[in-house]
Scaffold this motif. Sequence first.
Motif, PDB file in Angstrom:
ATOM      1  N   PRO A 140       0.820  -1.223   0.000  1.00 29.37           N
ATOM      2  CA  PRO A 140       0.000   0.000   0.000  1.00 29.37           C
ATOM      3  C   PRO A 140       0.850   1.267   0.000  1.00 29.37           C
ATOM      4  O   PRO A 140       0.563   2.215  -0.733  1.00 29.37           O
ATOM      5  CB  PRO A 140      -0.814  -0.121   1.292  1.00 29.37           C
ATOM      6  N   ARG A 141       1.898   1.288   0.808  1.00 29.21           N
ATOM      7  CA  ARG A 141       2.735   2.497   0.888  1.00 29.21           C
ATOM      8  C   ARG A 141       3.320   2.847  -0.481  1.00 29.21           C
ATOM      9  O   ARG A 141       3.314   4.003  -0.905  1.00 29.21           O
ATOM     10  CB  ARG A 141       3.867   2.271   1.896  1.00 29.21           C
ATOM     11  N   CYS A 146       1.135   6.891  -6.642  1.00 29.41           N
ATOM     12  CA  CYS A 146      -0.004   7.757  -6.956  1.00 29.41           C
ATOM     13  C   CYS A 146       0.402   9.215  -6.821  1.00 29.41           C
ATOM     14  O   CYS A 146       0.115  10.051  -7.677  1.00 29.41           O
ATOM     15  CB  CYS A 146      -1.161   7.428  -6.026  1.00 29.41           C
ATOM     16  N   ARG A 147       1.087   9.534  -5.730  1.00 27.76           N
ATOM     17  CA  ARG A 147       1.535  10.915  -5.521  1.00 27.76           C
ATOM     18  C   ARG A 147       2.465  11.354  -6.666  1.00 27.76           C
ATOM     19  O   ARG A 147       2.334  12.462  -7.205  1.00 27.76           O
ATOM     20  CB  ARG A 147       2.255  11.024  -4.173  1.00 27.76           C
ATOM     21  N   LYS A 193       2.149   1.881  -3.374  1.00 29.65           N
ATOM     22  CA  LYS A 193       1.036   2.247  -4.265  1.00 29.65           C
ATOM     23  C   LYS A 193       0.730   3.733  -4.131  1.00 29.65           C
ATOM     24  O   LYS A 193       0.570   4.447  -5.125  1.00 29.65           O
ATOM     25  CB  LYS A 193      -0.192   1.415  -3.868  1.00 29.65           C
ATOM     26  N   TRP A 194       0.670   4.211  -2.888  1.00 29.23           N
ATOM     27  CA  TRP A 194       0.289   5.601  -2.668  1.00 29.23           C
ATOM     28  C   TRP A 194       1.417   6.559  -3.043  1.00 29.23           C
ATOM     29  O   TRP A 194       1.167   7.669  -3.498  1.00 29.23           O
ATOM     30  CB  TRP A 194      -0.165   5.770  -1.215  1.00 29.23           C
ATOM     31  N   LEU A 195       2.633   6.088  -2.851  1.00 27.95           N
ATOM     32  CA  LEU A 195       3.775   6.905  -3.286  1.00 27.95           C
ATOM     33  C   LEU A 195       3.747   7.052  -4.814  1.00 27.95           C
ATOM     34  O   LEU A 195       3.983   8.145  -5.356  1.00 27.95           O
ATOM     35  CB  LEU A 195       5.070   6.224  -2.830  1.00 27.95           C
TER      36      LEU A 195
END
Lengths: 242, 192
Positions: free
Chosen positions: A59-60, A66-67, A62-64
Motif C-alpha cells: 500500500p505504501r 499515486c503521488r 502504491k500511494w507513493l
Amino acid sequence: MSDTLGVLMNQVVSGPAEARALGDEYITAVGKIVNSHVRNEAAGAAIFDEPSIALAPTPREKWLACRMAMEEYGHHLKFNKLAADLGVEDPYARSPLSVFEYEVGSWTEYVMTKAIVDLAEVVLMEDLSHCSYLPLRKLCRSLMPEERFHVGFGTTTARQLAADPAKRDDVRRAAHELITTTLPFFGRSDSRNNEVFRRWGIKRMTNDECRAEFVRRTRALLEDELGLDHPEVDVRWHGTSS
Amino acid sequence: MARHFELSEPPAGLAGELGRGGDRVERLLHGFCEATRPSAAPGFTSPAPARPATRFTVVLDRGTAAATMDLVDPGWLADLDRRRAAARSRLLEAGREDQLELAEHVAMLVATPRLDPADPQDAEARAVSGALLWLIGTVVAGALAGGDGGEDEDGTLAELADLLESGWWPIGRVNGRFLITPYTAARGEPRD
C-alpha cells in the motif's frame, strides 16, 4: 560548457511581452522547449506512472506512486500554462519522445524509469534552471525538488531490489534498456535547434554535453550504487527521431 | 468544457458541468478544501473534525497512522480498485468521458498542492498524500457514477466520500478494524 555566441547570455527575459519583443525566433525556440515538456510530462504520467500504481507491491508504494503520478501530471499542467501564456500551444503537434515507447510491465521496471528517465529530466531541468526566459527558469527551479525526489525514490528502491538475488537481473535488464532508449531524449548531436537555444541563452549545454552528463550519472548509479555493469553507449546520437 | 491550469478551490458551476453526481463531487471538494485550509494564525491549527460513527477506530498521531499504512488489508484496496474501475467503465459507456476527466482533473488540481509535504524529501508525507489522492480519485468516480448502476450499492464509496469531506483520512481496514485519522494528524500538525 561549450562556447557560444549567445546573444542573451547572462540576461533575463522577464515574461511573454519581452519575449515577443525579441522576435519570432526567440518565441519559437522557447515554445519548442516548453511544448516538449508539456508532451513528455503528460506522457510520463500517463504511460509510466499512472499504470504503475496497480503494480506496487505494498500500500505504501502504491500511494507513493499515486503521488508521483499526480506530480508529473501537475508538471504537465504548469508547462502547459507557460505555453498558453506565451501563445505557443501546440504540444500535440509532435509525438512524445521514443523513450515513452518503453513498456512498463513490472514494479521493478517502473522503479527504474524513476531512477533513469527522471534522471534525464533532472539533467535537462538543471540546464534550464539558468534559462534566459525567466518564467521557464523559475518553473524548472520550482519543480526540481519533486523531480529529485522521484530520482531518489528510484535510486533507493533500485538499491533494495538489486540486493535481492531474485530481482537483480530484472534491475540490470531494465536499467540497460532504459539507459539505451533514453539517450535520444537529449536530441541529435548536430541539432540546429540546440544551436539556437544556446545562442539565445535558453540552454547552456549542447545535446551531447547533456547526454554525457546523463551517462556519467547513470554510470555512477549502476556501478557505484547498484554494483552492476553499465551498457556500452555512445554519447553522440545522429538519429532522425527522438 | 472549462479549462483549468491552477485551482485553489472548485470552480463556480462545476456541479452543473459534471452532470449527474456533480453536486456530490463539488461538495466533497469544498469540504476537503475547508478541512485542509491553512490556519490563519501561526501556531494554531484547525480543530479536529467531528467524530464520525463509532465503528471507526480513530488514530490521532501521524507516526501511528503512517505505520499502519503498511498493514492495510490488500483485499480492501483491491475492492476499491474494482469499484473505481467499474464506476469509470460505466461513465465511459454512458458517454460521460469528458465529465469524468473534468472531475478528476479538478479534484487533482485542487487537492495535490494542498497535500504538498513541507519537506520535499519526506517520503512518508508523500505516501500519505498519495493515499488521499488515490481515495479522492476513487470516490469522485463513484460519485459521478452513483445512481447509474450497482457498483456501490452498499455505499462503501459514499461513506468514504463523507469521511474525506469532513476532514478524515480513511486509512483503511487493518486487522479487522477500520482506521481513520484527521488530515491534520496525517500531515504531522499538532492538534488543538
